[in-house]
Design an enzyme around this catalytic site. Structure first.
Site, mmCIF file in Angstrom:
data_model
loop_
_atom_site.group_PDB
_atom_site.id
_atom_site.type_symbol
_atom_site.label_atom_id
_atom_site.label_comp_id
_atom_site.label_asym_id
_atom_site.label_seq_id
_atom_site.Cartn_x
_atom_site.Cartn_y
_atom_site.Cartn_z
ATOM 1 N N GLU A 1 -21.082 -0.125 -1.529
ATOM 2 C CA GLU A 1 -21.041 -1.565 -1.665
ATOM 3 C C GLU A 1 -19.991 -2.159 -0.750
ATOM 4 O OE1 GLU A 1 -19.126 -3.672 -4.423
ATOM 5 O OE2 GLU A 1 -20.625 -5.257 -4.605
ATOM 6 N N ASP B 1 -15.621 1.988 -5.248
ATOM 7 C CA ASP B 1 -14.168 2.013 -5.395
ATOM 8 C C ASP B 1 -13.765 2.602 -6.742
ATOM 9 O OD1 ASP B 1 -13.775 0.900 -2.943
ATOM 10 O OD2 ASP B 1 -13.778 -1.174 -3.709
ATOM 11 N N ASP C 1 -12.033 1.469 -8.974
ATOM 12 C CA ASP C 1 -11.506 0.445 -9.883
ATOM 13 C C ASP C 1 -12.615 -0.057 -10.815
ATOM 14 O OD1 ASP C 1 -13.139 -1.029 -8.297
ATOM 15 O OD2 ASP C 1 -11.542 -2.171 -7.305
ATOM 16 N N ASP D 1 -14.412 -2.769 -10.823
ATOM 17 C CA ASP D 1 -15.630 -3.253 -10.166
ATOM 18 C C ASP D 1 -16.490 -2.088 -9.692
ATOM 19 O OD1 ASP D 1 -14.973 -5.833 -10.617
ATOM 20 O OD2 ASP D 1 -14.009 -6.132 -8.660
#
Ligand code: 1YM
Length: 642
Positions: free
Chosen positions: A427, A500, A502, A504
């Site tokens: 992404e 990632d 994290d 998100d």
């Protein structure tokens, strides 16, 4: 009796040879020597208790994982018979634990037995594959005990005291020269025992894990049986009707079924034969599905819900949103299929079918509101299916027209051999750019995602086919979608989600996994889906090769390692990566994409019930369950490559 102890008669020699055969080829008797087989050892003993419960004599089963992975199983049944067995001339209890039975029952007569364990058959196998086994029996006012090592009798059954009540307790330590590991997974045992409790109404089963400082424990007892099972499976779903539909018939082939519809779009039917989960389905499932389709169509016609001009509802329309458990008892079950979990007995189809036909038709007549709610849902499912078909055709036409036009966001690899090809789903433009430049073009493709992904848990098939975010994924993977998905057509052997580290990133990962789980399930089952693991930190210093750390523990370890080499912590520059986009192409290759160095996490799917539960929980509107999932998710993944 005692004076024959040291002598082996013909019977005893046969016994020893029998158990020796078990130790020579354990896989043949317990399935495998992996942790899976290890857990089977527990189920074999518990099955004997459940048999005793089915016979009507046992109400309570206690399972304890003792420190050092000793398993203790205790029931309050009649106690294994202690008297001398006429054929073996040793106690019946010792016979049960040392004679390998071909199947079928022997000993006393307590009628019809149908649990998976086939009445004590597994006990000798467990004994043969254990370092030691201790059996304690309370029966006829006496306390009896016997003890074995690697299947051989060390202490014969002897009376060691008086006892109140009756029951059997077995403790064993699985043999670590046979099993790859002796580490029991509490959750695996807990899940199976809960399942056993659902399947045997009113039976109390408890489990306790005493290996840890704070012992985990659970107790299951469901008066509702399968009704409770379905309620449990649906606990996080919105129901179409309050009470599950319940069907039970105790004929030659006893059948028990519970059904409850929810507003979800998925189909969850779990089937059991003699308490064994038949993951691959079989004749009982076939009979159930046929009846379901017929009864709802008949009802809809008779009540003019389907008009003359309308075509029939299809099975899949009628199963949208269903949660059902089907449990049958078959005297001589034939198991087929890859994992021997598909029922083959053809006589079962008709029995289940005609029983569901009658009972369900009656139920619908008596509960018109429930019938209406379910049929409304079936009809909208059927409309959605029609819309999906059109959308799919459009997609197909489009991709035929532009045969070579793979999605614009796909940077394909040059190899066309799926076995060596991999696609990274990434992404964000900057991460995508680095991945494109850093990859090995020969076998690595990059598919860029952008914008907000569709949550497939909240959308029906027709929305999915036309979706501009998912379409590139479907076309890139190449195997189609839904019931048409064909694993032999996939274009990449590894489909790698690179997001990632994290919140998100976790969200994107979850959305994609949900999509694969619902619409390309074989891809997960076949082990083609992976998660990339990008580093969290980079440690660098002039003249030193960069060190990448993938977790906080890694970081601590790296500091310690470097300090040992005389490199002080404060001389290092530490970069914390907030996202993949911060890495340049070389760094991304080196840390996350290079097959020689990267860590890939393989997504596995051996637990469909749990996965369904989690996806459902997760894709709901609440935030907390989602967070929990991200932690839980670690359980479904295995480290690969490193
Ligand atoms: C913790 C394990 O094995 N319980 C158990 C086993 C048996 C009986 C009761 C039992 C069965 C019968 C009569 C019968 C078994 N007996 C035999 C055999 N718990 C555990 N509880 N009396 C007691 O079926 O007739 C095999 S298993 F063959 F000896 F009867």
């Amino acid at each position: 009796m005692e004076k024959y102890d040291h002598k082996y008669g013909a019977e005893q020699i046969q016994v020893l040879e029998g158990l020796e055969a078990v130790r020579k080829r354990p896989g043949m008797y317990i399935g495998s020597t992996s942790v899976r087989g290890l857990h089977h050892m527990v189920y074999e003993i518990v099955d004997n208790c459940v048999d005793e419960a089915l016979a009507g004599y046992c109400t309570d089963i206690k399972v304890v994982i003792e420190p050092d992975n000793v398993i203790s199983v205790e029931d309050n049944g009649r106690g294994i018979p202690v008297e001398i067995h006429p054929k073996t001339k040793i106690s019946t209890a010792e016979t049960v634990y040392t004679v390998l039975h071909a199947g079928g029952k022997f000993g006393g007569d307590s009628g019809y037995k149908v649990s998976g364990g086939l009445h004590g058959v597994g006990a000798s196998v467990v004994n043969a594959l254990s370092n030691w086994t201790e059996v304690t029996i309370r029966r006829d006012g006496g306390l009896y005990q016997m003890y074995f090592e690697k299947g051989k009798t060390v202490r014969k059954l002897e009376k060691i005291g008086e006892a109140e009540g009756t029951g059997t307790k077995v403790r064993f330590l699985a043999d670590d020269t046979i099993f790859e590991s002796l580490e029991y997974d509490y959750e695996v045992l807990e899940k199976r025992l809960r399942e056993m409790a659902f399947l045997t109404k009113g039976l109390k089963i408890s489990i306790e894990d005493k290996r840890e400082e704070n012992p985990r424990k659970a107790e299951f007892c469901y008066e509702g049986g399968l009704i409770s099972f379905v309620e449990f499976l649906n606990k996080n779903k919105e129901k179409l009707h309050k009470d599950p539909i319940y069907i039970e018939k105790n004929g030659e082939i006893p059948v028990e079924i519970a059904i409850q519809y929810t507003t979800s779009y998925s189909e969850n039917i779990y089937t059991f034969v003699n308490n064994i989960n038949t993951i691959e389905g079989g004749t009982h499932l076939e009979g159930f599905k046929r009846a379901l389709t017929k009864v709802f169509n008949d009802y809809a016609r008779a009540h003019n819900i389907l008009k003359e001009k309308d075509s029939n509802l299809q099975g899949e329309d009628i199963r949208e949103g269903i949660t059902a458990v089907v449990s049958v008892k078959v005297k001589e079950p034939q198991f087929e299929g890859q994992t021997k979990t598909k029922l083959g007995n053809s006589e079962v189809t008709g029995v289940v079918q005609s029983m569901v036909n009658d009972a369900l038709a009656t139920f619908l007549e008596e509960n018109p509101n429930v019938a209406k709610a379910i049929l409304e849902k079936c009809i909208s499912a059927s409309r959605a299916r029609e819309a999906a078909r059109k959308a799919r055709e459009l997609v197909r036409k489009k991709s035929n027209l532009e045969t070579s036009t793979l999605p614009g966001k796909l940077a394909d690899c040059s190899s066309k051999n799926p076995e060596e090809c991999e696609v990274y789903i990434v992404e964000g433009d900057s991460a995508g750019g680095s991945a494109k430049q850093g990859r090995d073009r020969e076998f690595q493709a990059i598919l860029l995602l952008w914008g907000k992904m569709l949550n497939v848990e909240k959308a029906r098939a027709d929305k999915i086919y036309g979706n501009d975010k998912l379409n590139p994924v479907i076309i890139a993977v190449g195997g189609g979608i839904g019931s048409e998905f064909d694993i032999t057509k996939i274009r990449y052997g590894k489909v790698i989600i690179m997001a990632d580290a994290d919140v998100d990133g976790a969200h994107i990962r979850t959305l994609l996994l949900t999509f694969f789980f619902r619409y390309m399930r074989p891809l997960i089952e076949n082990g083609n889906v992976y998660l990339a693991q990008p580093p969290l930190y980079k440690l660098s210093k002039k003249g030193m090769e960069d060190v990448y750390c993938y977790t906080d523990e890694d970081l601590d370890k790296a500091f310690a390692d470097l300090e040992e080499k005389g490199i002080a912590r404060d001389s290092l520059s530490i970069q914390r990566y907030k996202g993949l986009g911060e890495m340049n192409p070389e760094q991304l290759w080196e840390t996350t994409m290079d097959p020689e160095k990267r860590t890939l996490i393989k997504v596995t799917m051996d637990d469909a019930i749990k996965a369904d539960e989690i996806f459902n929980l997760l894709m709901g509107d609440e935030v907390e369950p989602r967070r929990e999932f991200i932690q839980q998710n670690a359980k479904y993944v295995k480290n690969l490559d490193i």
